[in-house]
Motif scaffolding. Sequence first.
Motif, short mmCIF file in Angstrom:
data_model
loop_
_atom_site.label_atom_id
_atom_site.label_comp_id
_atom_site.label_asym_id
_atom_site.label_seq_id
_atom_site.Cartn_x
_atom_site.Cartn_y
_atom_site.Cartn_z
N ALA A 94 153.45 32.63 80.85
CA ALA A 94 153.72 31.32 80.26
C ALA A 94 154.16 31.41 78.82
CB ALA A 94 152.47 30.43 80.35
N ASN A 95 153.88 32.56 78.17
CA ASN A 95 154.17 32.71 76.74
C ASN A 95 155.50 33.39 76.46
OD1 ASN A 95 151.56 31.89 75.11
ND2 ASN A 95 150.88 32.88 76.99
N ALA A 135 147.31 28.10 79.75
CA ALA A 135 148.59 27.51 79.40
C ALA A 135 149.16 28.18 78.15
CB ALA A 135 148.41 26.01 79.15
N ARG A 136 150.46 28.02 77.95
CA ARG A 136 151.13 28.60 76.78
C ARG A 136 150.38 28.25 75.50
NH1 ARG A 136 156.53 30.08 75.30
NH2 ARG A 136 157.33 29.51 77.37
N GLY A 137 150.11 29.27 74.68
CA GLY A 137 149.48 29.07 73.39
C GLY A 137 147.97 29.00 73.40
N GLU A 143 153.66 42.76 77.02
CA GLU A 143 153.14 41.57 76.33
C GLU A 143 151.67 41.36 76.71
OE1 GLU A 143 152.08 38.41 74.45
OE2 GLU A 143 154.12 39.14 74.06
N GLN A 144 150.82 41.16 75.71
CA GLN A 144 149.39 41.00 75.98
C GLN A 144 149.04 39.64 76.60
OE1 GLN A 144 146.92 41.17 72.51
NE2 GLN A 144 148.15 39.70 71.35
N GLU A 145 149.88 38.63 76.38
CA GLU A 145 149.62 37.31 76.96
C GLU A 145 150.26 37.20 78.34
OE1 GLU A 145 147.39 35.35 75.42
OE2 GLU A 145 147.30 37.04 74.03
N ASN A 146 150.11 36.04 78.98
CA ASN A 146 150.65 35.88 80.32
C ASN A 146 152.09 35.38 80.30
OD1 ASN A 146 150.59 33.08 79.92
ND2 ASN A 146 148.61 32.83 80.92
#
Length: 558
Positions: free
Chosen positions: A37-38, A202-204, A32-35
């Motif tokens: 939290a996502n 943070a998420r998003g 997953e490219q995001e952290n």
Amino acid sequence: MDADVIIIGAGLARLVASNELVRAGKRVVIVEQENAANLGGQAFWSFGGIFLVDSPMQRRLGVKDSLDLAWQDWQGSAGWDRLDGAHPEDEWAQKWGRAYVEFAAGDKRSWLRAHGVRFTPVVGWAERGSFTAGGHGNSVPRFHVPWGTGTGISEPFADRAREAADAGTVRLLFRHRVDGLVVEGGTVTGVRGTILAPDDAARGVSSSREEVGAFTLSAQAVVISSGGIGGDHERVRRWWPDRLGTPPQKMVTGVPAHVDGRMLDIAADQGVRLVNRDRMWHYTEGLQNWNPVWPGHGIRILPGPSSMWLDARGRRLPAPGLPGHDTLGTLKILRTTPDIAAYDYSWFVLDQTIVKKEFALSGSEQNPDITDRDLGLLLRTRLGRAAPGPVEDFKAHGADFVVADTLGELVRGMNDLSGDDLLDEEAIRAQIVARDREVVNPYSKDAQTIGIQNSRRFRGDRLFRTVPAHALLDPRHGPLIAVRLWVVTRKTLGGIQTDLDGRALDGSGMPIPGLYAAGEAAGFGGGGAHGYNALEGTFLGLCLFTGRTVGRAIAAAL
């Protein structure tokens, strides 16, 4: 070999696939490219509605539903018409659509309950349709809302992924962006990509794209489940179909910026067949979020049937351009009518009586009563004297609301807000008076009034979603409210063509060894299980179904 299966993306479809694989004893890497939290993807942000057929909740509310009726509605909405030639674009899409409706009428609810998902007792009536029995729309209410909204769907599967990671059967590789598939002898054997710098956003929230390294991973199978294109307006415009007119110059965005369709283009460049890319799902009741999380953050109104819908010039939209009825039918009216296509917005006109009962806002964060599973708050907010708190916050702080005691004040405020002085008070008054004359009887020739009365016959809507028909200019129901509406980008209905095991196909219609696709990247199954339209509650549902199907198919094949 780094794992049995590599899954690209950490949204709902991939979490469900991972869960099935782990249950079958397989080792999984989620990239997953995001952290972290996502984890859970767009499902976390959603209202969480789920399409079920002939459920106990429907039956308790007096709804008579069936597989045959649901399939009739699905076919009428899908309108699959790309079935000719050697490798039709809709060949597998139609099969996935049928399989999903059978799932929704079969073990879907019991399967979800076994995974910890619980539903509120109220069933919503979304996407009510275009006024023909065989055409688009839900003939009956089928929109089942889980306790927890979208989090009530995503978190049970996210929790299982976290537990599997603790147990060592799943590796969660965040901040790893896939840039390509590794292919050896015609078989997909892994992925390659870029390691992105750590980012605790943070998420998003948009994250850094600083590159700090590279990676390659190998496995027996790879699943592409990377989502759609709704966060990239340029990609949306590139694939916007002529049948929907011209794309707006200004749109608001219903998904975070990283939902950009990048992986779809990478797959296509490596020989994966993408179909129906001109089919997409964007809402026409979007608001600019006064408290945004991602760039251009838009929130969709989930309207009841009573608001009066006007175009930018102040003319009432014709059917099926009615609140809650036909999303893409309304979009077509707004974008193909010559003298309004230059304007990117439309208007709801309503009153306080309507807003407090009929306005819901899409999103887990906009529905704290259901998201937090607070029955007392649910009853107070949905049956109380005021609109739910998030709706009142938008009324007070949102850039798109006008509130006034008289129609003259309201129209002046609307013109001030849009800055184009297009609206004429007397012309709008004449339309409202004509509409108000229709509501004094329990029957009418006005399509919207008929729809309101029809809605009131359903017990759930009568209690929670639809006010009695009344005159908008009656001051007892005031103040008057106008809401400026934008197109909010959301879902990609086409995508990677897959067979009924979720195997990705190439340009000749043959499965690509080692490669699978699920969720929105696969057009929610087969490259377009929805066809041209959606019946709502079906986006998360098809993520669940495609993820489950792919996970089980890979487990059986390895």
